[in-house]
Design a protein around this motif. Structure first.
Motif, PDB file in Angstrom:
ATOM      1  N   GLU A 168       0.833  -1.209   0.000  1.00  0.00           N
ATOM      2  CA  GLU A 168       0.000   0.000   0.000  1.00  0.00           C
ATOM      3  C   GLU A 168       0.871   1.263   0.000  1.00  0.00           C
ATOM      4  OE1 GLU A 168      -4.012  -1.619   2.271  1.00  0.00           O
ATOM      5  OE2 GLU A 168      -2.409  -0.725   3.464  1.00  0.00           O
ATOM      6  N   LYS A 226       1.808   2.220  -3.307  1.00  0.00           N
ATOM      7  CA  LYS A 226       0.630   2.506  -4.128  1.00  0.00           C
ATOM      8  C   LYS A 226       0.218   1.347  -5.033  1.00  0.00           C
ATOM      9  CE  LYS A 226       1.499   7.438  -4.030  1.00  0.00           C
ATOM     10  NZ  LYS A 226       2.799   7.575  -3.442  1.00  0.00           N
ATOM     11  N   LYS A 256      -2.224  -1.541  -5.999  1.00  0.00           N
ATOM     12  CA  LYS A 256      -3.656  -1.772  -5.801  1.00  0.00           C
ATOM     13  C   LYS A 256      -3.887  -3.217  -5.372  1.00  0.00           C
ATOM     14  CE  LYS A 256      -5.151   1.771  -9.000  1.00  0.00           C
ATOM     15  NZ  LYS A 256      -4.091   2.224  -9.857  1.00  0.00           N
ATOM     16  N   CYS A 308      -7.717 -10.164   0.630  1.00  0.00           N
ATOM     17  CA  CYS A 308      -6.426  -9.775   0.042  1.00  0.00           C
ATOM     18  C   CYS A 308      -5.648 -10.974  -0.502  1.00  0.00           C
ATOM     19  CB  CYS A 308      -5.583  -9.000   1.056  1.00  0.00           C
ATOM     20  SG  CYS A 308      -4.995  -9.975   2.461  1.00  0.00           S
ATOM     21  N   CYS A 318       1.902   2.164  -9.677  1.00  0.00           N
ATOM     22  CA  CYS A 318       2.641   2.134  -8.409  1.00  0.00           C
ATOM     23  C   CYS A 318       4.067   2.617  -8.623  1.00  0.00           C
ATOM     24  CB  CYS A 318       2.619   0.739  -7.800  1.00  0.00           C
ATOM     25  SG  CYS A 318       3.586  -0.476  -8.678  1.00  0.00           S
TER      26      CYS A 318
END
Length: 128
Positions: free
Chosen positions: A46, A49, A51, A64, A108
């Motif tokens: 996270e 960044k 997803k 997850c 990301c």
């Protein structure tokens, strides 16, 4: 009287086994060096960044679940859902080796050179 300390080879000890921090990749693209800065793989992803759909903080375990292409993880809490050998729950694990996950690196921060990162941007391919 000044204090002095005698030092000899018996008092000097070194950790001869240095373990390399695992590199976490997404579909083969290196994204982060996991150096124990984060308590879990999910938080590290996270932060970069990535997803990753997760409902862990809302009490839904298993959301997850992520496919492992290669590498190994260790769990700091026992997963509440059944996992296949090639799956992990990033919310409660950390990598124990270089790890390649079946996740997209689009958008990301990815590793380009040591200390430098860049965003992955999808560029439309042009026909020659």
């Amino acid at each position: 009287m000044p204090l002095s300390m005698k030092v000899n080879l018996k008092t000097l000890t070194f950790n001869k086994i240095l373990k390399k921090a695992p590199i976490v990749s997404l579909d083969g693209q290196p994204v982060l060096l996991f150096n124990q800065q984060y308590p879990s793989l999910l938080i590290a992803l996270e932060h970069k960044k990535v997803k990753v759909f997760s409902e862990c903080r809302n009490g839904y375990c298993g959301a997850c679940k992520t496919k492992i292409i290669s590498g190994t993880v260790t769990y700091h809490t026992e997963p509440l859902v059944e996992l296949k050998d090639d799956e992990c729950l990033p919310c409660c694990c950390t990598p124990t080796s270089d790890l390649n996950l079946k996740l997209s690196s689009e958008g990301c921060d990815v590793v380009t050179r040591p200390g430098i990162s860049a965003k992955v941007i999808n560029q439309p391919q042009t026909k020659s």
